[in-house]
Design a protein around this motif. Structure first.
Motif, mmCIF file in Angstrom:
data_model
loop_
_atom_site.group_PDB
_atom_site.id
_atom_site.type_symbol
_atom_site.label_atom_id
_atom_site.label_comp_id
_atom_site.label_asym_id
_atom_site.label_seq_id
_atom_site.Cartn_x
_atom_site.Cartn_y
_atom_site.Cartn_z
ATOM 1 N N LEU A 228 -2.670 9.084 1.143
ATOM 2 C CA LEU A 228 -1.479 9.070 2.046
ATOM 3 C C LEU A 228 -2.056 9.582 3.135
ATOM 4 C CD1 LEU A 228 1.539 9.040 2.990
ATOM 5 C CD2 LEU A 228 1.768 11.206 2.039
ATOM 6 N N ALA A 229 -2.184 8.592 3.922
ATOM 7 C CA ALA A 229 -2.734 8.772 5.449
ATOM 8 C C ALA A 229 -2.403 8.436 6.910
ATOM 9 C CB ALA A 229 -4.617 8.182 5.435
ATOM 10 N N ASP A 230 -0.988 8.659 5.975
ATOM 11 C CA ASP A 230 -0.080 8.425 7.569
ATOM 12 C C ASP A 230 0.465 9.593 7.905
ATOM 13 O OD1 ASP A 230 2.363 8.172 8.452
ATOM 14 O OD2 ASP A 230 3.787 6.733 7.334
ATOM 15 N N GLN A 231 0.516 9.551 9.610
ATOM 16 C CA GLN A 231 0.523 10.961 9.800
ATOM 17 C C GLN A 231 1.525 11.583 10.172
ATOM 18 O OE1 GLN A 231 -2.213 12.946 10.580
ATOM 19 N NE2 GLN A 231 -2.872 11.547 9.368
ATOM 20 N N ASP A 232 2.275 10.429 10.138
ATOM 21 C CA ASP A 232 3.977 10.869 10.064
ATOM 22 C C ASP A 232 5.062 11.598 9.141
ATOM 23 O OD1 ASP A 232 3.713 10.564 12.755
ATOM 24 O OD2 ASP A 232 5.035 8.566 12.345
ATOM 25 N N ARG A 233 4.297 11.705 7.789
ATOM 26 C CA ARG A 233 4.480 11.936 6.233
ATOM 27 C C ARG A 233 3.380 13.054 6.167
ATOM 28 N NH1 ARG A 233 4.076 7.075 2.497
ATOM 29 N NH2 ARG A 233 5.296 8.887 0.725
ATOM 30 N N LEU A 234 2.503 12.743 6.416
ATOM 31 C CA LEU A 234 1.303 14.209 6.311
ATOM 32 C C LEU A 234 1.851 15.925 7.058
ATOM 33 C CD1 LEU A 234 -1.914 13.009 6.640
ATOM 34 C CD2 LEU A 234 -1.115 13.558 4.347
ATOM 35 N N SER A 235 3.096 15.316 8.194
ATOM 36 C CA SER A 235 3.403 16.504 8.882
ATOM 37 C C SER A 235 4.641 16.927 8.260
ATOM 38 C CB SER A 235 3.287 15.690 10.405
ATOM 39 O OG SER A 235 4.761 14.945 10.584
ATOM 40 N N ALA A 236 5.492 16.409 7.146
ATOM 41 C CA ALA A 236 6.661 16.894 6.889
ATOM 42 C C ALA A 236 6.517 17.014 5.372
ATOM 43 C CB ALA A 236 7.436 15.443 6.898
ATOM 44 N N LEU A 237 5.201 17.133 5.047
ATOM 45 C CA LEU A 237 5.036 17.098 3.551
ATOM 46 C C LEU A 237 4.907 18.955 3.963
ATOM 47 C CD1 LEU A 237 2.482 14.883 1.573
ATOM 48 C CD2 LEU A 237 4.921 14.992 2.091
ATOM 49 N N ASP A 238 5.432 19.652 2.041
ATOM 50 C CA ASP A 238 5.287 20.687 2.278
ATOM 51 C C ASP A 238 3.613 21.445 2.107
ATOM 52 O OD1 ASP A 238 5.079 23.947 2.011
ATOM 53 O OD2 ASP A 238 6.561 23.357 0.356
ATOM 54 N N LEU A 239 2.119 21.534 2.880
ATOM 55 C CA LEU A 239 1.270 21.883 2.482
ATOM 56 C C LEU A 239 1.178 23.717 3.194
ATOM 57 C CD1 LEU A 239 -0.614 18.670 4.230
ATOM 58 C CD2 LEU A 239 -0.169 19.702 1.457
ATOM 59 N N GLY A 240 2.213 23.877 3.005
ATOM 60 C CA GLY A 240 2.213 26.026 3.390
ATOM 61 C C GLY A 240 1.466 25.932 1.941
ATOM 62 N N VAL A 241 1.392 25.904 1.008
ATOM 63 C CA VAL A 241 1.491 26.425 -0.277
ATOM 64 C C VAL A 241 -0.316 26.393 -0.386
ATOM 65 C CG1 VAL A 241 3.380 26.371 -2.218
ATOM 66 C CG2 VAL A 241 1.228 24.013 -1.446
ATOM 67 N N LEU A 242 -1.205 25.791 0.385
ATOM 68 C CA LEU A 242 -2.339 25.906 0.379
ATOM 69 C C LEU A 242 -3.342 26.999 1.387
ATOM 70 C CD1 LEU A 242 -3.197 22.261 0.846
ATOM 71 C CD2 LEU A 242 -2.771 23.480 -1.223
ATOM 72 N N GLU A 243 -1.577 28.096 2.054
ATOM 73 C CA GLU A 243 -2.183 28.525 2.894
ATOM 74 C C GLU A 243 -3.871 28.421 3.803
ATOM 75 O OE1 GLU A 243 -1.069 32.038 -0.463
ATOM 76 O OE2 GLU A 243 -3.221 31.967 -0.029
ATOM 77 N N ALA A 244 -2.735 27.704 4.984
ATOM 78 C CA ALA A 244 -3.944 27.313 5.529
ATOM 79 C C ALA A 244 -4.302 28.508 6.405
ATOM 80 C CB ALA A 244 -3.877 26.178 6.445
ATOM 81 N N GLY A 245 -6.112 28.464 6.177
ATOM 82 C CA GLY A 245 -6.744 30.254 7.057
ATOM 83 C C GLY A 245 -8.048 29.373 7.988
ATOM 84 N N PRO A 246 -8.982 30.604 8.137
ATOM 85 C CA PRO A 246 -10.098 30.367 8.899
ATOM 86 C C PRO A 246 -11.174 29.593 8.057
ATOM 87 C CG PRO A 246 -10.117 32.343 7.521
ATOM 88 C CD PRO A 246 -8.549 32.150 7.584
ATOM 89 N N GLU A 247 -11.064 29.433 6.464
ATOM 90 C CA GLU A 247 -11.655 28.493 5.884
ATOM 91 C C GLU A 247 -11.276 27.590 5.398
ATOM 92 O OE1 GLU A 247 -12.628 30.677 1.835
ATOM 93 O OE2 GLU A 247 -14.128 32.020 2.912
ATOM 94 N N TRP A 248 -10.367 27.189 5.635
ATOM 95 C CA TRP A 248 -9.845 25.811 5.821
ATOM 96 C C TRP A 248 -10.576 24.460 6.105
ATOM 97 C CZ3 TRP A 248 -5.067 23.608 4.035
ATOM 98 C CH2 TRP A 248 -4.698 22.392 4.279
ATOM 99 N N ALA B 208 3.415 2.075 7.479
ATOM 100 C CA ALA B 208 4.655 0.209 7.577
ATOM 101 C C ALA B 208 3.414 0.135 8.800
ATOM 102 C CB ALA B 208 5.488 0.764 6.843
ATOM 103 N N GLY B 209 3.048 -0.893 8.335
ATOM 104 C CA GLY B 209 2.272 -1.848 9.642
ATOM 105 C C GLY B 209 1.115 -1.710 9.661
ATOM 106 N N SER B 210 0.030 -0.686 9.384
ATOM 107 C CA SER B 210 -0.605 -0.135 9.874
ATOM 108 C C SER B 210 -2.355 -1.181 9.175
ATOM 109 C CB SER B 210 -1.380 0.953 9.410
ATOM 110 O OG SER B 210 -2.516 1.942 9.805
ATOM 111 N N ARG B 211 -2.604 -1.419 9.807
ATOM 112 C CA ARG B 211 -3.479 -2.207 9.378
ATOM 113 C C ARG B 211 -4.836 -1.697 9.273
ATOM 114 N NH1 ARG B 211 -5.902 -5.049 14.940
ATOM 115 N NH2 ARG B 211 -5.868 -2.848 15.858
ATOM 116 N N ALA C 273 0.524 -1.321 0.033
ATOM 117 C CA ALA C 273 0.158 -0.095 0.176
ATOM 118 C C ALA C 273 0.993 1.443 0.136
ATOM 119 C CB ALA C 273 -0.357 0.469 0.901
ATOM 120 N N HIS C 274 2.162 1.022 0.218
ATOM 121 C CA HIS C 274 2.930 2.071 -0.193
ATOM 122 C C HIS C 274 2.803 3.618 -1.452
ATOM 123 C CE1 HIS C 274 6.438 4.631 0.300
ATOM 124 N NE2 HIS C 274 6.539 4.749 -0.735
#
Length: 304
Positions: free
Chosen positions: A277-297, A211-214, A83-84
């Motif tokens: 991709l739902a791996d929280q560790d990997r998600l936290s390392a991604l560059d998602l700043g381009v999405l400009e999270a704000g009050p409408e996020w 890895a290893g997640s059910r 599932a990688h």
């Protein structure tokens, strides 16, 4: 301008291409950046004296660094689990910024990267460098200590495997988005047959929760995937449309925190692959700043 500043300027001229090569070779943004940084360190130490073609020299350094990483993975038997999902490059629907556009210069979807991970290190190098970046087989052969003809055969073998397993996305982003919107509309309404209608009969769903997640799984076939996708309806109010590797996708957000990135490969007007991709560790390392999270996020952004 001193020599180091001159070298730095010349290197920056090639950085985008080098990152693009490394990302396709490794499917990892952080490892790709490490390979590019290694090329800069070598250049800054050795200088460019005697280097006739700096771009080719840097490409060779990066390719060899990537090859070492791939061989190390193989040596440690770090075969990707079923599932990688490789690192996605995420940007707003309005378009990727120049830095991300450089990485995805010729649009490489996650479904293609998944297939590339099934190749041997030498096959991947030969295919990526020749088919995607037009590097001559003479240069590729020297990188892997093989003849140009052997490099040609490696690329040919890889090409056959890629063509048989990696769907080619439809070129129209608006059409892709319409199909993804139809998918979520059917999921939200619990419309099983509507889901089947927008899925390719051979669709593959990969969900990578680590890895290893059910929760990590691979499903195939329209009716099997549709049965799972019905549960995606509850995600619709939290799904924000984005570009994932240049194609239609969504980021699922709750309470201001990304929960997953979903990439859709739309081919022939139907969804041929869904990579989550739902791996929280990997998600936290991604560059998602381009999405400009704000009050409408987190508001409901999908047209369903």
């Amino acid at each position: 301008m001193d020599d180091r500043e001159w070298l730095a300027e010349r290197f920056e001229e090639h950085r985008g291409r080098l990152r693009a090569v490394a990302y396709r070779m490794l499917g990892s943004v952080s490892e790709a950046d490490d390979a590019v940084q290694e090329a800069w360190l070598r250049l800054s130490r050795a200088g460019a004296d005697g280097v006739g073609n700096l771009g080719a020299w840097l490409t060779t350094v990066v390719a060899r660094a990537c090859l070492n990483v791939l061989r190390s993975r193989e040596h440690r038997r770090e075969e990707p689990y079923a599932a990688h999902v490789p690192d996605p490059v995420v940007g707003p629907e309005s378009g990727l910024d120049p830095e991300h556009e450089a990485v995805l210069a010729d649009a490489v979807g996650l479904a293609l990267l998944v297939v590339l991970e099934t190749l041997s290190p030498a096959e991947r190098l030969a295919f990526v460098l020749h088919d995607m970046f037009a590097v001559p087989f003479e240069e590729i052969g020297s990188m892997i200590e093989r003849s140009p003809e052997a490099a040609r055969q490696l690329a040919s073998r890889a090409r056959r495997r890629v063509r048989g397993r990696a769907p080619v996305p439809d070129p129209d982003p608006a059409r892709q988005r319409d199909v993804v919107n139809a998918f979520f509309a059917a999921a939200r309404g619990g419309d099983f047959e509507g889901l089947v209608a927008v899925l390719d009969p051979e669709v593959v769903l990969r969900s990578d929760a680590g890895a290893g997640s059910r929760l990590s799984t691979v499903l195939s076939g329209a009716r099997t995937v549709a049965a799972q996708a019905v549960t995606f309806g509850r995600l619709s109010p939290f799904a924000r449309p984005v570009l994932v590797n240049g194609a239609a996708g969504v980021v699922v957000v709750a309470n201001g925190r990304p929960l997953s990135v979903m990439a859709f490969t739309v081919a022939g007007g139907r969804i041929a692959a869904i990579d989550v991709l739902a791996d929280q560790d990997r998600l936290s390392a991604l560059d998602l700043g381009v999405l400009e999270a704000g009050p409408e996020w987190g508001k409901h952004y999908l047209r369903t």
